[in-house]
Design an enzyme around this catalytic site. Structure first.
Site, PDB file in Angstrom:
ATOM      1  N   LEU A   1       0.973  -1.226   0.191  1.00 20.60           N
ATOM      2  CA  LEU A   1      -0.369   0.067   0.111  1.00 20.60           C
ATOM      3  C   LEU A   1       0.735   1.139   0.263  1.00 20.60           C
ATOM      4  O   LEU A   1       1.859   1.605   0.381  1.00 20.60           O
ATOM      5  CB  LEU A   1      -0.861   0.273   1.108  1.00 20.60           C
ATOM      6  CG  LEU A   1      -2.057  -1.398   1.512  1.00 20.60           C
ATOM      7  CD1 LEU A   1      -2.772  -0.825   2.532  1.00 20.60           C
ATOM      8  CD2 LEU A   1      -2.951  -0.746   0.184  1.00 20.60           C
ATOM      9  N   ASP A   2       0.298   2.670  -1.018  1.00 15.35           N
ATOM     10  CA  ASP A   2       1.740   3.861  -0.560  1.00 15.35           C
ATOM     11  C   ASP A   2       1.211   4.446   0.999  1.00 15.35           C
ATOM     12  O   ASP A   2       0.296   3.272   1.434  1.00 15.35           O
ATOM     13  CB  ASP A   2       0.566   4.259  -1.278  1.00 15.35           C
ATOM     14  CG  ASP A   2      -0.059   4.590  -3.262  1.00 15.35           C
ATOM     15  OD1 ASP A   2       1.153   3.689  -3.443  1.00 15.35           O
ATOM     16  OD2 ASP A   2      -0.408   5.355  -3.760  1.00 15.35           O
ATOM     17  N   ARG A   3       2.779   4.645   1.246  1.00 10.59           N
ATOM     18  CA  ARG A   3       2.878   5.272   2.173  1.00 10.59           C
ATOM     19  C   ARG A   3       1.715   5.106   2.961  1.00 10.59           C
ATOM     20  O   ARG A   3       1.580   5.418   4.172  1.00 10.59           O
ATOM     21  CB  ARG A   3       4.202   6.087   2.482  1.00 10.59           C
ATOM     22  CG  ARG A   3       4.688   6.250   4.348  1.00 10.59           C
ATOM     23  CD  ARG A   3       5.663   7.104   3.698  1.00 10.59           C
ATOM     24  NE  ARG A   3       6.388   6.705   5.415  1.00 10.59           N
ATOM     25  CZ  ARG A   3       7.748   6.681   5.449  1.00 10.59           C
ATOM     26  NH1 ARG A   3       8.794   6.378   4.230  1.00 10.59           N
ATOM     27  NH2 ARG A   3       8.206   7.031   6.988  1.00 10.59           N
TER      28      ARG A   3
ATOM     29  N   VAL B   1      -1.383   5.802   2.617  1.00  9.21           N
ATOM     30  CA  VAL B   1      -2.710   4.798   2.272  1.00  9.21           C
ATOM     31  C   VAL B   1      -2.851   3.241   4.318  1.00  9.21           C
ATOM     32  O   VAL B   1      -1.549   3.064   4.385  1.00  9.21           O
ATOM     33  CB  VAL B   1      -2.977   4.184   1.435  1.00  9.21           C
ATOM     34  CG1 VAL B   1      -4.375   3.470   1.518  1.00  9.21           C
ATOM     35  CG2 VAL B   1      -3.065   5.118   0.401  1.00  9.21           C
TER      36      VAL B   1
END
Length: 234
Positions: free
Chosen positions: A57-59, A61
């Site tokens: 997951l993106d940081r 998120v």
């Protein structure tokens, strides 16, 4: 670190916004290393602990991330992701109401690694990857809207860039056009629900992450619960 599910082969963590799943150039400790240490201490394991990263997951998120505790589970989960057999549902808060109550978005995405930013195009381009998702508008407050998203492909920053492309950047996401950041540096995107068949036991696994402990999130969750069309994560 919040463990949502664990058995002999997999562990599912509710990632906090700001954490990284794998190591990057920042040098910050990634979640996979924190989890290895936790497993080592919990089970008093000697030597190195196996913990395989299945997806990221993106940081900024938060939400559900699956890790593999065995190489067998890692191989099978990787294949399941490749075949689209792991179904993920996201919740996103936007400042603008989506143009339609539900829709399928279809773009071609290019990414500039130097700036770590993606762009959605309406038509195919060289080096662009096809990106598709479905969204459903499930709740609104006075100023914000809650959208449920199902990914049909997995591209870099896909939900962020595709929602921005229809005029609905995610709350707090300055990179993709929102006007103000969130106080904690997060963006209001949550990997809310995940469903798959266990790679070893064959058991159906269905897991839901709690919304952040935040007044807006709680209010929109309550509103969605009272909306008869928004029950995809039950």
């Amino acid at each position: 670190m919040e463990i949502i599910y664990e058995d002999n082969h997999i562990v599912v963590v509710n990632k906090a916004p700001g954490e990284i799943v794998q190591g990057d150039k920042t040098g910050d400790e990634p979640l996979v290393e924190t989890l290895k240490r936790w497993l080592k201490e919990k089970y008093a394991k000697p030597g190195n602990v196996f913990c395989g990263v299945v997806h990221r997951l993106d940081r900024p998120v938060g939400g559900l991330v699956i890790f593999a505790k065995t190489s067998k589970a890692l191989t099978r989960l990787n294949e399941m992701f490749r075949k689209g057999e792991i179904h993920k549902t996201y919740w996103a808060i936007t400042r603008n109401r989506p143009p339609r109550e539900n829709d399928e978005l279809h773009h071609w995405i290019t990414t500039v690694e130097r700036t770590n930013k993606s762009t959605a195009h309406d038509n195919p381009k060289p080096d662009a990857k096809e990106a598709r998702l479905r969204y459903l508008h499930i709740a609104s407050s006075e100023r914000y809207h809650l959208v449920e998203v199902q990914l049909l492909t997995g591209r870099k920053h896909q939900i962020r860039v595709q929602m921005a492309a229809i005029g609905c950047p995610i709350k707090g996401d300055l990179k993709y056009g929102d006007k103000r950041s969130n106080p904690d540096g997060s963006i209001s995107l949550l990997a809310r629900h995940i469903e798959f068949v266990h790679p070893v036991s064959g058991q159906k696994i269905s897991l839901t992450a709690p919304v952040p402990d935040d007044t807006l999130w709680k209010a929109l969750e309550e509103s969605a619960a009272n909306n008869p069309i928004s029950h995809a994560d039950e």
